[in-house]
Enzyme design. Sequence first.
Site, short mmCIF file in Angstrom:
data_model
loop_
_atom_site.label_atom_id
_atom_site.label_comp_id
_atom_site.label_asym_id
_atom_site.label_seq_id
_atom_site.Cartn_x
_atom_site.Cartn_y
_atom_site.Cartn_z
N ASP A 132 0.85 -1.20 0.00
CA ASP A 132 0.00 0.00 0.00
C ASP A 132 0.89 1.25 0.00
OD1 ASP A 132 -2.36 -1.45 0.15
OD2 ASP A 132 -2.62 -1.18 2.30
N ARG A 185 -1.41 -0.70 -8.49
CA ARG A 185 -2.81 -0.38 -8.16
C ARG A 185 -2.91 1.15 -8.19
NH1 ARG A 185 -3.88 -1.03 -2.23
NH2 ARG A 185 -4.36 -3.22 -2.59
P1 FDA Z 1 -14.09 9.63 -4.60
O1 FDA Z 1 -13.49 9.91 -3.26
O2 FDA Z 1 -14.20 10.74 -5.57
O3 FDA Z 1 -15.49 8.94 -4.36
C1 FDA Z 1 -16.37 8.61 -5.42
C2 FDA Z 1 -17.66 8.11 -4.83
O4 FDA Z 1 -17.42 6.84 -4.20
C3 FDA Z 1 -18.22 8.99 -3.70
O5 FDA Z 1 -19.03 10.00 -4.21
C4 FDA Z 1 -18.99 7.99 -2.86
O6 FDA Z 1 -20.24 7.73 -3.45
C5 FDA Z 1 -18.13 6.74 -2.98
N1 FDA Z 1 -17.17 6.66 -1.87
C6 FDA Z 1 -15.85 6.93 -1.90
N2 FDA Z 1 -15.29 6.73 -0.70
C7 FDA Z 1 -16.29 6.32 0.10
C8 FDA Z 1 -16.36 5.96 1.46
N3 FDA Z 1 -15.31 5.99 2.26
N4 FDA Z 1 -17.56 5.59 1.96
C9 FDA Z 1 -18.67 5.55 1.17
N5 FDA Z 1 -18.67 5.89 -0.13
C10 FDA Z 1 -17.49 6.27 -0.67
N6 FDA Z 1 -5.27 5.24 -0.77
C11 FDA Z 1 -3.96 5.45 -0.51
O7 FDA Z 1 -3.55 6.58 -0.28
N7 FDA Z 1 -3.08 4.40 -0.50
C12 FDA Z 1 -3.49 3.12 -0.79
O8 FDA Z 1 -2.67 2.20 -0.78
C13 FDA Z 1 -4.86 2.90 -1.08
N8 FDA Z 1 -5.33 1.66 -1.37
C14 FDA Z 1 -6.64 1.51 -1.80
C15 FDA Z 1 -7.10 0.27 -2.22
C16 FDA Z 1 -8.37 0.13 -2.73
C17 FDA Z 1 -8.83 -1.20 -3.22
C18 FDA Z 1 -9.23 1.27 -2.82
C19 FDA Z 1 -10.59 1.16 -3.42
C20 FDA Z 1 -8.80 2.48 -2.37
C21 FDA Z 1 -7.52 2.62 -1.83
N9 FDA Z 1 -7.07 3.84 -1.35
C22 FDA Z 1 -5.74 4.00 -1.05
C23 FDA Z 1 -8.06 4.93 -1.07
C24 FDA Z 1 -8.17 5.89 -2.22
O9 FDA Z 1 -7.01 6.65 -2.35
C25 FDA Z 1 -9.36 6.84 -2.03
O10 FDA Z 1 -9.17 7.60 -0.87
C26 FDA Z 1 -10.71 6.16 -1.97
O11 FDA Z 1 -10.78 5.07 -2.84
C27 FDA Z 1 -11.84 7.15 -2.34
O12 FDA Z 1 -11.68 7.59 -3.64
P2 FDA Z 1 -12.59 7.16 -4.88
O13 FDA Z 1 -11.68 6.80 -6.00
O14 FDA Z 1 -13.54 6.11 -4.49
O15 FDA Z 1 -13.29 8.49 -5.37
#
Ligand code: FDA
Length: 308
Positions: A132, A185
């Site tokens: 990560d 990733r």
């Molecule tokens: P965005 O934040 O724009 O969200 C899009 C939509 O998704 C929101 O409008 C909401 O509907 C939904 N959503 C997003 N987060 C939500 C939540 N917490 N609860 C409910 N709904 C939510 N980061 C990092 O810095 N280092 C890492 O190693 C990882 N590893 C990682 C693995 C995996 C499998 C995922 C999915 C994510 C990570 N992350 C991470 C976290 C990533 O950086 C990010 O903070 C979150 O995925 C939220 O961003 P989105 O891409 O979902 O978009």
Amino acid sequence: MPVLRSAFIALSRNRSLRRFCENSRIGVKLSSRFVAGMEIEDVLRVAEAVGGQGMAVTLDSLGESVTSEQEAHKAADVYHQLLDLLAARKLNANISVKLTQMGLELSHALAEKIARSLAQHAHATGNFVRIDMEDSRLTQNTLDIVRRLNAHPDSRGAIGVVIQAYLYRSQSDVEQLLVDGIRVRLCKGAYKEPPAVAFPHKADVDANFVRLSGLLLDSPIFHAIATHDESMIAAIKAYATQHKIEPARFEFQMLYGIKRDLQRRLVQEGYKVRVYVPFGSNWYPYFMRRLAERPANVIFLAKNFFRS
Ligand code: FDA
């Protein structure tokens, strides 16, 4: 909203609140939406259930920033146990590891030695370790360690890393990782970063996410696109269709408990989906980062809490 995000990220570092929450029954119950449970058996049960829905998992034994070498080895032991159990039960699961939990902030050599033993173990059992990505002070060291480990024949291909689209440096990091043949990733990034290193506006992060996804999808290496953002997912599907990239050549990844309908829909459409499943008693910082991403989760969790 950015104020709330900063507030939750600040709270995620509060040690007293952390101790209080992790030891309270209410805290454990609230966290169960995003955390599989406290024990290895809990997460294996979830891995099996998620597998039954046609999805793979990556397992995260929660914890970060250990303060002694002994703690780092103890954290690594959980992952070694997991790798053996995953092989024995033939689960479609790999592991996600944070280098600060392996002692990166105590000694780079210690974290590298522990990560090497995990990557070798994964290689020997046909599995894979995802490192990560944490905050930007650690990006270069994390990439250097992954690069050195992937260069070893006894762990090559069994280790990959995470790139955060909010960092300005990420395009050049992706280009270098592709040259090295390392699996990536891609995510947006979950930490609070200053504008000197990261795009402050969501629109720029999103544009970079789409740009970097294109670079990853064009490469012959198997990468993961980690997001719950439906507009990102639509853009990636469109790019793949337009460039004749088969759905089997990459996977979407999402967090346990978030957008479960979307996860299932992607599987029905023929895409590969892997769910990131955290477990363990050190759940507080992870949980607070999920609240930071969507402060409305507080209301959502409270409603469910009083309903059940
Ligand atoms: P965005 O934040 O724009 O969200 C899009 C939509 O998704 C929101 O409008 C909401 O509907 C939904 N959503 C997003 N987060 C939500 C939540 N917490 N609860 C409910 N709904 C939510 N980061 C990092 O810095 N280092 C890492 O190693 C990882 N590893 C990682 C693995 C995996 C499998 C995922 C999915 C994510 C990570 N992350 C991470 C976290 C990533 O950086 C990010 O903070 C979150 O995925 C939220 O961003 P989105 O891409 O979902 O978009």
